[in-house]
Design a protein around this motif. Sequence first.
Motif, PDB file in Angstrom:
ATOM      1  N   PHE A 276       0.886  -1.147  -0.084  1.00 29.75           N
ATOM      2  CA  PHE A 276      -0.126  -0.095  -0.108  1.00 29.75           C
ATOM      3  C   PHE A 276       0.868   1.087  -0.072  1.00 29.75           C
ATOM      4  O   PHE A 276       1.870   1.268   0.650  1.00 29.75           O
ATOM      5  N   GLU A 277       0.348   2.288  -0.661  1.00 32.77           N
ATOM      6  CA  GLU A 277       1.149   3.628  -0.665  1.00 32.77           C
ATOM      7  C   GLU A 277       0.005   4.538  -0.145  1.00 32.77           C
ATOM      8  O   GLU A 277      -1.087   4.764  -1.031  1.00 32.77           O
ATOM      9  N   VAL A 278       0.427   5.329   0.769  1.00 28.65           N
ATOM     10  CA  VAL A 278      -0.477   6.437   1.474  1.00 28.65           C
ATOM     11  C   VAL A 278       0.065   7.772   1.468  1.00 28.65           C
ATOM     12  O   VAL A 278       1.367   7.826   0.958  1.00 28.65           O
ATOM     13  N   HIS A 279      -0.608   8.566   1.987  1.00 30.38           N
ATOM     14  CA  HIS A 279       0.038  10.106   1.810  1.00 30.38           C
ATOM     15  C   HIS A 279      -0.408  10.860   3.216  1.00 30.38           C
ATOM     16  O   HIS A 279      -1.206  10.506   3.811  1.00 30.38           O
ATOM     17  N   GLY A 280       0.426  11.986   3.314  1.00 26.55           N
ATOM     18  CA  GLY A 280       0.092  12.664   4.479  1.00 26.55           C
ATOM     19  C   GLY A 280       0.179  14.253   3.714  1.00 26.55           C
ATOM     20  O   GLY A 280       1.252  14.596   3.008  1.00 26.55           O
ATOM     21  N   THR A 281      -0.965  14.878   3.832  1.00 27.37           N
ATOM     22  CA  THR A 281      -1.001  16.151   3.095  1.00 27.37           C
ATOM     23  C   THR A 281      -1.219  17.296   4.147  1.00 27.37           C
ATOM     24  O   THR A 281      -2.205  17.429   4.713  1.00 27.37           O
ATOM     25  N   ARG A 282      -0.346  18.303   4.213  1.00 27.76           N
ATOM     26  CA  ARG A 282      -0.527  19.398   4.994  1.00 27.76           C
ATOM     27  C   ARG A 282      -0.298  20.687   4.349  1.00 27.76           C
ATOM     28  O   ARG A 282       0.606  21.029   3.821  1.00 27.76           O
ATOM     29  N   GLN A 286       2.916  17.457   0.387  1.00 23.04           N
ATOM     30  CA  GLN A 286       2.348  16.026   0.450  1.00 23.04           C
ATOM     31  C   GLN A 286       3.729  15.350   0.652  1.00 23.04           C
ATOM     32  O   GLN A 286       4.884  15.299  -0.079  1.00 23.04           O
ATOM     33  N   ILE A 287       3.706  14.116   1.576  1.00 21.30           N
ATOM     34  CA  ILE A 287       4.663  13.077   1.464  1.00 21.30           C
ATOM     35  C   ILE A 287       3.697  11.855   0.996  1.00 21.30           C
ATOM     36  O   ILE A 287       2.718  11.443   1.330  1.00 21.30           O
ATOM     37  N   ASN A 288       4.547  10.891   0.381  1.00 22.50           N
ATOM     38  CA  ASN A 288       4.325   9.727  -0.059  1.00 22.50           C
ATOM     39  C   ASN A 288       4.899   8.646   0.571  1.00 22.50           C
ATOM     40  O   ASN A 288       6.055   8.801   0.888  1.00 22.50           O
ATOM     41  N   VAL A 289       4.331   7.451   0.921  1.00 23.45           N
ATOM     42  CA  VAL A 289       5.202   6.422   1.710  1.00 23.45           C
ATOM     43  C   VAL A 289       4.404   4.947   1.553  1.00 23.45           C
ATOM     44  O   VAL A 289       3.024   4.850   1.468  1.00 23.45           O
ATOM     45  N   SER A 290       5.089   4.104   1.280  1.00 23.49           N
ATOM     46  CA  SER A 290       4.486   2.667   1.414  1.00 23.49           C
ATOM     47  C   SER A 290       4.993   1.697   2.082  1.00 23.49           C
ATOM     48  O   SER A 290       6.263   1.731   2.620  1.00 23.49           O
ATOM     49  N   ARG A 291       4.367   0.657   2.344  1.00 18.87           N
ATOM     50  CA  ARG A 291       4.691  -0.197   3.295  1.00 18.87           C
ATOM     51  C   ARG A 291       3.989  -1.545   2.747  1.00 18.87           C
ATOM     52  O   ARG A 291       3.205  -1.509   1.931  1.00 18.87           O
ATOM     53  N   THR A 292       4.532  -2.836   3.225  1.00 21.57           N
ATOM     54  CA  THR A 292       4.063  -4.016   2.682  1.00 21.57           C
ATOM     55  C   THR A 292       3.582  -4.752   4.018  1.00 21.57           C
ATOM     56  O   THR A 292       4.232  -4.909   5.229  1.00 21.57           O
ATOM     57  N   VAL A 293       2.192  -5.208   3.913  1.00 19.81           N
ATOM     58  CA  VAL A 293       1.804  -6.147   5.040  1.00 19.81           C
ATOM     59  C   VAL A 293       1.607  -7.678   4.622  1.00 19.81           C
ATOM     60  O   VAL A 293       1.130  -7.760   3.358  1.00 19.81           O
ATOM     61  N   TYR A 294       1.832  -8.463   5.413  1.00 16.36           N
ATOM     62  CA  TYR A 294       1.789 -10.019   4.799  1.00 16.36           C
ATOM     63  C   TYR A 294       0.676 -10.801   6.045  1.00 16.36           C
ATOM     64  O   TYR A 294       0.945 -10.552   7.189  1.00 16.36           O
ATOM     65  N   THR A 395       6.937  -3.392  -1.254  1.00 15.64           N
ATOM     66  CA  THR A 395       7.158  -2.029  -1.418  1.00 15.64           C
ATOM     67  C   THR A 395       7.460  -1.376   0.158  1.00 15.64           C
ATOM     68  O   THR A 395       6.371  -1.111   0.881  1.00 15.64           O
ATOM     69  N   ILE A 396       8.536  -1.276   0.373  1.00 18.03           N
ATOM     70  CA  ILE A 396       8.733  -0.578   1.695  1.00 18.03           C
ATOM     71  C   ILE A 396       9.560   0.709   1.406  1.00 18.03           C
ATOM     72  O   ILE A 396      10.707   0.578   0.747  1.00 18.03           O
TER      73      ILE A 396
END
Length: 420
Positions: A276-282, A286-294, A395-396
Amino acid sequence: MVQPGAQHNRNTAAPGRREEAVRVGEPKMERILHFEPAEYATRLAAVKAEMSKRGLDILLISEPPNQNYLTGYDAYSFYTPQMAIVALDRDEPIMITRGMDATSSKITTYLSDDSIRGFPDSYVNSTERSAYEYVAKIVQELGGETAVIGVEMGGYYYSARAHADLVKALPQARFEDADLLVNWIRLVKSPAELVFMRQAGLIGDAVIKRVIETAEPGVRECDLAAAAYHQEISGTPEFGGTYNSSVVHLCIGERALAPHSTWTDKPLSNNTVINFEVHGTRRRYQINVSRTVYLGKPSTDYVKLADIAIEALNAGLDSVRSGQACSEVFGAFHKVLSRNGIEKDQRIGYPLGIGYPPTVAERTASIRREDNTVLQPGMCFHMMTGLWLGDQSVTITQPFAVTETRYEPLTRTPRTLVVK
């Protein structure tokens, strides 16, 4: 052309003025400004200096992030034509929008009333009139009939029709491609901008935490997306968020091999990869960041792949410092992959900053093999080191700011594979 600081009489017969849909001079409204006037003055001076180098008299700015950067303008109005005009001999840019959106110019910009123009709604989606004819009239008002005019030819919001209409309306002017002129200036963030980038990072951490907590077998993909969006807008107790410039990417199961997939309404199952890729927008930063969950128990091979990706990511980050070329950062990252028999041809980083749809990337530097852009303090990137290999993907990633000595992470979530 108009002398610096000169004001036009609003009762004169200047082309296009009498038919304005909004009287922007009244009533008075409280302005919402996120930067001091000196910050905008510094940005405008840098843009004008680059215009002078290129021999441009006037710059037409069609890209919403660039309009925001120079004026503060912020409204979801870019689905109709809007333009910021910078003239070398005028103190302020002119912001042109649809008439009803001139109110947003009054609220979100530092501009004087004379620098805010709204075109009538008869121009909107008309087959007989073009809003760019209205823009051309403002250019003529500035004495720009024979000017050298820069336009953002590669911008998302500058169409072939827009260019054709401007050229037709200003036949004696000379148009030059000034795409990315403002983007390259935006690449280095000021201390004030970095404050918002850090706040965006805190929101991003909250979103990652929310997604990880929500992801369980049986939860529908759409509900996982909803949790991410709720947190992106809610932000943190200290900083509220806002809409981002892209969509939440939920690449799940077989779709984990597709880097830019979204969600369905299927329930999550066990033994599933979630990239998943999510965002923080202020305040549009904006920043984009991704992580993988198994979900379940990953195989030994998959855990090894994740470990390689994390090692490569950290190697790339550890090589970041002012004066280093983007290509050198890519080389440090790829050295780890090569040692493990893996090749990655895609770029592993793009610049972050002001974000409007369809993208946050500033379309300038990339962390890739052949990009020799030199890193400077204040540049912000998303190091997007995702691997999509055969039937496995991970995706980390890490957004960061370049400092004098190395890098500052803009999110603090540990760079690990999450197993639930």
